[in-house]
Design a protein around this motif. Structure first.
Motif, PDB file in Angstrom:
ATOM      1  N   THR A  62      39.393  47.801  44.822  1.00  0.00           N
ATOM      2  CA  THR A  62      39.359  47.847  46.211  1.00  0.00           C
ATOM      3  C   THR A  62      39.659  48.984  46.829  1.00  0.00           C
ATOM      4  O   THR A  62      40.540  49.515  46.309  1.00  0.00           O
ATOM      5  N   GLY A 107      28.434  45.705  46.390  1.00  0.00           N
ATOM      6  CA  GLY A 107      29.908  45.153  46.743  1.00  0.00           C
ATOM      7  C   GLY A 107      30.011  44.548  47.891  1.00  0.00           C
ATOM      8  O   GLY A 107      28.849  44.332  48.643  1.00  0.00           O
ATOM      9  N   SER A 163      28.363  42.303  52.746  1.00  0.00           N
ATOM     10  CA  SER A 163      27.935  43.433  51.969  1.00  0.00           C
ATOM     11  C   SER A 163      27.770  44.496  53.151  1.00  0.00           C
ATOM     12  O   SER A 163      27.656  45.773  52.675  1.00  0.00           O
ATOM     13  N   TRP A 167      36.454  48.009  50.779  1.00  0.00           N
ATOM     14  CA  TRP A 167      35.415  47.628  50.153  1.00  0.00           C
ATOM     15  C   TRP A 167      35.923  47.154  48.567  1.00  0.00           C
ATOM     16  O   TRP A 167      36.577  47.887  48.078  1.00  0.00           O
ATOM     17  N   THR A 168      35.090  46.131  48.307  1.00  0.00           N
ATOM     18  CA  THR A 168      35.443  45.749  46.809  1.00  0.00           C
ATOM     19  C   THR A 168      34.231  46.104  46.034  1.00  0.00           C
ATOM     20  O   THR A 168      32.946  45.631  46.206  1.00  0.00           O
ATOM     21  N   ALA A 169      34.230  46.810  44.855  1.00  0.00           N
ATOM     22  CA  ALA A 169      33.394  47.192  43.911  1.00  0.00           C
ATOM     23  C   ALA A 169      32.879  45.993  43.235  1.00  0.00           C
ATOM     24  O   ALA A 169      33.412  45.134  43.023  1.00  0.00           O
ATOM     25  N   PRO A 170      31.555  45.939  43.003  1.00  0.00           N
ATOM     26  CA  PRO A 170      30.911  44.803  42.133  1.00  0.00           C
ATOM     27  C   PRO A 170      31.727  44.663  40.862  1.00  0.00           C
ATOM     28  O   PRO A 170      32.131  45.582  40.287  1.00  0.00           O
ATOM     29  N   SER A 215      26.914  49.206  37.972  1.00  0.00           N
ATOM     30  CA  SER A 215      26.790  50.163  39.130  1.00  0.00           C
ATOM     31  C   SER A 215      27.052  51.496  39.044  1.00  0.00           C
ATOM     32  O   SER A 215      28.015  51.833  38.238  1.00  0.00           O
TER      33      SER A 215
END
Length: 152
Positions: A65, A93, A114, A131-134, A139
């Protein structure tokens, strides 16, 4: 896999469209982040930007995050914020809301939360979201993109 997070502030000499209601109205602009018509009748800025996008870390691992803040020396009334894989026009994300009122999560490219936009036509000078990374390690480098409307 260690990837990098880039920040891109989109203030180009293009026509700008703002949606005072944000949300589902602005979802049609996801990906390209370009305006769809001349609703506000404004042109883009071609000089140095008075706005900045900052992140609290510049590398990420899947699932990390990251705090993202949009701020400026002038107020703005409309914005669309997305994170894209470098070279792609598709949001990756998800976001969660942080400080500030009148902001909402936008489903871009069929992915809930998103994107981030305004929900009311209220002048602001700062917005902070997370933001939360996938969770997938597929990615690559991520670019945070913002498109905004700042009345003159």
């Amino acid at each position: 896999m260690l990837c990098f997070l880039w920040v891109l502030l989109s203030l180009t000499a293009l026509q700008v469209e703002g949606f005072s209601g944000g949300g589902s109205s602005i979802a049609s602009q996801c990906g390209s982040m370009l305006p769809g018509n001349s609703f506000h009748g404004s042109t883009g800025q071609s000089s140095s930007s008075p706005y900045t996008v900052t992140v609290n870390q510049t590398t990420y691992q899947p699932g990390d995050t990251i705090q993202v803040t949009l701020s400026g020396t002038f107020t703005y009334r409309g914005f669309l914020l997305e994170a894209h894989e470098e070279g792609q026009n598709k949001a990756v994300g998800t976001f969660s809301l942080g400080s500030g009122t009148g902001i909402i999560l936008v489903p871009c490219n069929g992915i809930a939360a998103s994107g981030v936009s305004q929900s009311i036509n209220q002048p602001r000078s700062s917005v902070t979201v997370t933001w939360t990374a996938p969770s997938s390690s597929s990615s690559g480098n991520i670019i945070v993109k913002i498109s905004l409307f700042s009345p003159s």
